[in-house]
Design a protein around this motif. Structure first.
Motif, PDB file in Angstrom:
ATOM      1  N   GLU A 464       0.816  -1.205   0.000  1.00 40.82           N
ATOM      2  CA  GLU A 464       0.000   0.000   0.000  1.00 40.82           C
ATOM      3  C   GLU A 464       0.857   1.264   0.000  1.00 40.82           C
ATOM      4  N   LEU A 465       2.003   1.221   0.664  1.00 39.56           N
ATOM      5  CA  LEU A 465       2.932   2.355   0.618  1.00 39.56           C
ATOM      6  C   LEU A 465       3.388   2.616  -0.811  1.00 39.56           C
ATOM      7  N   ARG A 466       3.755   1.554  -1.524  1.00 40.41           N
ATOM      8  CA  ARG A 466       4.213   1.717  -2.906  1.00 40.41           C
ATOM      9  C   ARG A 466       3.064   2.182  -3.807  1.00 40.41           C
ATOM     10  N   ARG A 467       1.848   1.669  -3.530  1.00 43.61           N
ATOM     11  CA  ARG A 467       0.680   2.083  -4.316  1.00 43.61           C
ATOM     12  C   ARG A 467       0.377   3.563  -4.072  1.00 43.61           C
ATOM     13  N   TRP A 468       0.453   3.984  -2.818  1.00 40.21           N
ATOM     14  CA  TRP A 468       0.249   5.395  -2.479  1.00 40.21           C
ATOM     15  C   TRP A 468       1.284   6.264  -3.187  1.00 40.21           C
ATOM     16  N   ALA A 469       2.544   5.849  -3.113  1.00 46.48           N
ATOM     17  CA  ALA A 469       3.621   6.626  -3.739  1.00 46.48           C
ATOM     18  C   ALA A 469       3.364   6.810  -5.232  1.00 46.48           C
ATOM     19  N   GLY A 470       2.979   5.713  -5.911  1.00 43.34           N
ATOM     20  CA  GLY A 470       2.776   5.783  -7.346  1.00 43.34           C
ATOM     21  C   GLY A 470       1.511   6.505  -7.757  1.00 43.34           C
ATOM     22  N   HIS A 471       0.375   6.183  -7.100  1.00 45.18           N
ATOM     23  CA  HIS A 471      -0.914   6.717  -7.519  1.00 45.18           C
ATOM     24  C   HIS A 471      -1.176   8.134  -7.006  1.00 45.18           C
ATOM     25  N   GLU A 472      -0.725   8.424  -5.798  1.00 40.54           N
ATOM     26  CA  GLU A 472      -1.077   9.699  -5.179  1.00 40.54           C
ATOM     27  C   GLU A 472       0.034  10.744  -5.261  1.00 40.54           C
ATOM     28  N   LYS A 473       1.294  10.301  -5.348  1.00 42.02           N
ATOM     29  CA  LYS A 473       2.417  11.246  -5.286  1.00 42.02           C
ATOM     30  C   LYS A 473       3.310  11.224  -6.523  1.00 42.02           C
ATOM     31  N   ALA A 474       3.012  10.358  -7.496  1.00 41.88           N
ATOM     32  CA  ALA A 474       3.838  10.236  -8.710  1.00 41.88           C
ATOM     33  C   ALA A 474       5.292   9.956  -8.344  1.00 41.88           C
ATOM     34  N   MET A 475       5.477   9.033  -7.399  1.00 41.07           N
ATOM     35  CA  MET A 475       6.811   8.641  -6.956  1.00 41.07           C
ATOM     36  C   MET A 475       6.980   7.136  -7.080  1.00 41.07           C
ATOM     37  N   SER A 476       8.226   6.681  -7.080  1.00 39.04           N
ATOM     38  CA  SER A 476       8.542   5.249  -7.114  1.00 39.04           C
ATOM     39  C   SER A 476       9.292   4.901  -5.835  1.00 39.04           C
ATOM     40  N   LEU A 477       8.691   4.025  -5.024  1.00 33.00           N
ATOM     41  CA  LEU A 477       9.290   3.640  -3.746  1.00 33.00           C
ATOM     42  C   LEU A 477       9.727   2.186  -3.793  1.00 33.00           C
ATOM     43  N   SER A 478      10.922   1.916  -3.287  1.00 35.32           N
ATOM     44  CA  SER A 478      11.400   0.542  -3.130  1.00 35.32           C
ATOM     45  C   SER A 478      12.153   0.450  -1.815  1.00 35.32           C
ATOM     46  N   SER A 479      12.695  -0.713  -1.526  1.00 34.42           N
ATOM     47  CA  SER A 479      13.496  -0.874  -0.309  1.00 34.42           C
ATOM     48  C   SER A 479      14.885  -0.277  -0.466  1.00 34.42           C
ATOM     49  N   HIS A 480      15.157   0.306  -1.622  1.00 31.91           N
ATOM     50  CA  HIS A 480      16.452   0.945  -1.873  1.00 31.91           C
ATOM     51  C   HIS A 480      16.367   2.469  -1.906  1.00 31.91           C
ATOM     52  N   ALA A 481      15.254   3.005  -2.452  1.00 29.64           N
ATOM     53  CA  ALA A 481      15.225   4.451  -2.703  1.00 29.64           C
ATOM     54  C   ALA A 481      13.803   4.935  -2.942  1.00 29.64           C
ATOM     55  N   LEU A 482      13.674   6.291  -2.987  1.00 36.36           N
ATOM     56  CA  LEU A 482      12.430   6.953  -3.342  1.00 36.36           C
ATOM     57  C   LEU A 482      12.744   7.948  -4.447  1.00 36.36           C
ATOM     58  N   PHE A 483      12.057   7.803  -5.590  1.00 31.41           N
ATOM     59  CA  PHE A 483      12.315   8.669  -6.743  1.00 31.41           C
ATOM     60  C   PHE A 483      11.071   9.478  -7.053  1.00 31.41           C
ATOM     61  N   ASP A 484      11.247  10.804  -7.180  1.00 30.26           N
ATOM     62  CA  ASP A 484      10.157  11.704  -7.522  1.00 30.26           C
ATOM     63  C   ASP A 484      10.114  11.835  -9.043  1.00 30.26           C
ATOM     64  N   ASN A 485       9.077  11.261  -9.660  1.00 27.29           N
ATOM     65  CA  ASN A 485       8.992  11.261 -11.118  1.00 27.29           C
ATOM     66  C   ASN A 485       8.729  12.650 -11.692  1.00 27.29           C
ATOM     67  N   LYS A 486       8.050  13.516 -10.933  1.00 27.28           N
ATOM     68  CA  LYS A 486       7.782  14.865 -11.418  1.00 27.28           C
ATOM     69  C   LYS A 486       9.051  15.714 -11.424  1.00 27.28           C
ATOM     70  N   GLN A 487       9.839  15.606 -10.354  1.00 22.29           N
ATOM     71  CA  GLN A 487      11.071  16.386 -10.251  1.00 22.29           C
ATOM     72  C   GLN A 487      12.267  15.676 -10.875  1.00 22.29           C
ATOM     73  N   SER A 488      12.070  14.383 -11.248  1.00 20.50           N
ATOM     74  CA  SER A 488      13.145  13.562 -11.831  1.00 20.50           C
ATOM     75  C   SER A 488      14.386  13.561 -10.947  1.00 20.50           C
ATOM     76  N   ARG A 489      14.159  13.278  -9.659  1.00 21.54           N
ATOM     77  CA  ARG A 489      15.296  13.199  -8.737  1.00 21.54           C
ATOM     78  C   ARG A 489      14.971  12.267  -7.578  1.00 21.54           C
ATOM     79  N   TYR A 490      16.037  11.745  -6.967  1.00 20.62           N
ATOM     80  CA  TYR A 490      15.887  10.890  -5.793  1.00 20.62           C
ATOM     81  C   TYR A 490      15.707  11.757  -4.556  1.00 20.62           C
ATOM     82  N   LEU A 491      14.861  11.289  -3.646  1.00 21.45           N
ATOM     83  CA  LEU A 491      14.639  11.966  -2.375  1.00 21.45           C
ATOM     84  C   LEU A 491      15.354  11.165  -1.289  1.00 21.45           C
ATOM     85  N   ARG A 492      16.384  11.726  -0.727  1.00 24.41           N
ATOM     86  CA  ARG A 492      17.190  11.011   0.259  1.00 24.41           C
ATOM     87  C   ARG A 492      16.529  11.029   1.626  1.00 24.41           C
TER      88      ARG A 492
END
Length: 515
Positions: A464-492
């Motif tokens: 559900e965290l990954r679904r929220w990230a993708g559907h609600e925030k346009a982000m890609s979440l994994s156990s390695h990183a969080l990437f903001d697809n709108k800003q095209s950058r990783y969020l540390r």
């Protein structure tokens, strides 16, 4: 391709139609002329209505396609009495009985119209609706606080078993649907007493509501009980309970006539190393691991890590971090405060454990994660690419005893979760140790917060965290990183709290992630 034409079915009135009674010409004639049924499609759905109509016709019931003055019994599903009465005001005729679908299904089982009881009467069921307070809850499990204190265990256990059956049947979509429904019920502050309380709640589809209704009215779900008795389900449970055996392998064995551990052993089938270890230690690996036993394993692993890399950090993750008292395995996340120092750590830890006689089986995978500058190359999944060791640990009885005493409480293990475990396995006698599933994961410190979040669970919470990230925030979440697809950058992030903040979510403690 030209579709085949449907064969026209002639109704008893002689008019060409799909059959006003829902029967075909080969079924028996009407056996109960005094009973004329009409199934209300609202909330039941067209396909289910068609199926039930056909079922009624085959059992000799007269089922009308259209409502008329001839109808004596209106059959409803998930409708309130008020809804049906409003609908009837626009129709001609007033039927003698407004009934829940449970009367219909009981009559089908009996092969005749059963006695109409108060619990079958839609009017009687709805009298207390005004007294019931409905629940409300957010749509995503990662927005909800779900503790281990479950007020609806009977309902969630039923849905979880159906989810497990779907997953064992390689129907992951249905499995997720049941898991999400169970998670909603787990988060509710009080026991559910009626379907009215569930109106408007997310993730509760028609199938789920029918199961809940069955449990509330009868104390158990007939579908769940039938699943428990299914030979295929029982065989899949036994075979997938072997470490190293997945659903596809188990399904292949079942199709070849292998339904039990005895039959697998007698078949002399060639097993890989993991499956050999899983079969040999089946009893132990299907017994719940207690928190005291997890602590005992932690003490050994911590000594191994400190011996080969002083300053390295080790954290107990998984269900035990969420506060569970038992689990099916023990997971540890290892890192070092200095980036890069963790490289080469896993082989040294495994070598130390092996030299001390703690490993009955182990398989190590290397770290294959590469961070692409333009973001993840594919959607995130719950399978990460960390360096990992999957092992079967030999935990001495003495270590278990010391850890149990250190906790200051007498813990008792639950009965074996695998059917007929010890009696089915050859070569597993009394011994001063037990086998335990242990997973070791090594993460760079820069990815530690994401790894900690991903490996804490629960599985549905992470999904559900990954679904929220993708559907609600346009982000890609994994156990390695969080990437903001709108800003095209990783969020540390250096902590779980920071990750929740990036996602625009309120931080939820590990003990409240038991979705």
């Amino acid at each position: 391709m030209v579709p085949l034409k449907r064969r026209k079915v002639v109704s008893s009135s002689g008019a060409g139609s799909t059959g006003s009674t829902g029967r075909d010409d080969v079924t028996s004639a009407t056996r109960f002329p005094q009973v004329v049924l009409f199934l209300l499609e609202r909330k039941m759905g067209a396909s289910r209505r068609a199926f039930l109509s056909q079922l009624g016709g085959k059992n000799g019931f007269q089922v009308e396609e259209l409502f008329s003055e001839r109808v004596t019994h209106v059959i409803c599903e998930n409708n309130s009495g008020e809804e049906v009465r409003r609908w009837l005001q626009s129709q001609a005729g007033s039927p003698a009985h407004l009934l829940d679908v449970s009367w219909f299904t009981e009559s089908m089982r009996a092969g005749r119209p059963v006695e109409i009881l108060d619990r079958h009467k839609l009017q009687e069921q709805q009298i207390k609706e005004v007294e019931v307070v409905a629940f409300s809850t957010p749509s995503y499990a990662c927005q909800r606080r779900t503790t281990l204190d479950n007020h609806n265990a009977v309902l969630t256990d039923a849905l979880s078993l159906l989810a497990e059956n779907a997953e064992l049947s390689d129907e992951d979509g249905r499995g997720v649907a049941f898991r999400r429904a169970a998670a909603v019920l787990k988060s509710l502050p009080e026991p559910v007493t009626g379907l009215t309380q569930l109106r408007g709640l997310p993730c509760l589809g028609g199938h789920t509501l029918r199961v809940i209704k069955d449990v509330l009215e009868n104390g158990a779900s007939s579908e769940v009980e039938a699943t428990k008795q299914s030979e295929r389900f029982k065989a899949l449970k036994v075979l997938t309970g072997i470490f190293g055996v997945g659903v596809k392998t188990a399904d292949q064995w079942i199709r070849e006539g292998i339904l039990s551990l005895h039959q697998l052993q007698d078949s002399e089938r060639t097993l890989n190393r993991a499956q050999q270890a899983g079969l040999q230690h089946y009893e132990d690996l299907n017994q719940p691991v207690t928190r005291a036993e997890a602590d005992a394993v932690a003490a050994v692993v911590e000594e191994a890590v400190a011996s080969v890399l002083p300053g390295a950090r080790m954290t107990l993750i998984g269900g035990f971090r969420r506060g569970k008292l038992t689990g099916h395995d023990v997971d540890f996340l290892i890192t070092h405060p200095e980036e890069g120092r963790e490289v080469g750590l896993m082989p040294k830890v495994v070598s130390w454990l092996d030299s001390q006689g703690f490993l009955l089986y182990q398989k190590t995978t290397r770290n294959s994660y590469l961070e692409a500058k333009d973001g993840p190359a594919r959607p995130s999944s719950n399978m990460d690419r960390f360096e990992r060791c999957f092992s079967v640990f030999k935990l001495p009885e003495e270590a278990r005893r010391r850890a149990k005493e250190a906790r200051g409480a007498a813990e008792e293990t639950e009965p074996c979760s695998g059917p007929a475990a010890v009696s089915q396995v050859k070569g597993e006698g009394l011994k001063p140790w037990r086998a335990v599933r242990v997973d070791l994961v090594v993460s760079p410190i820069s990815q530690f917060a994401f790894a900690l979040l991903g490996w804490t669970g629960s599985k549905l919470f992470e999904r559900e965290l990954r679904r929220w990230a993708g559907h609600e925030k346009a982000m890609s979440l994994s156990s390695h990183a969080l990437f903001d697809n709108k800003q095209s950058r990783y969020l540390r992030a250096s902590s779980e709290e920071e990750i929740f903040a990036h996602l625009g979510l309120e931080y939820i403690l590990p003990s409240e992630r038991n979705a």
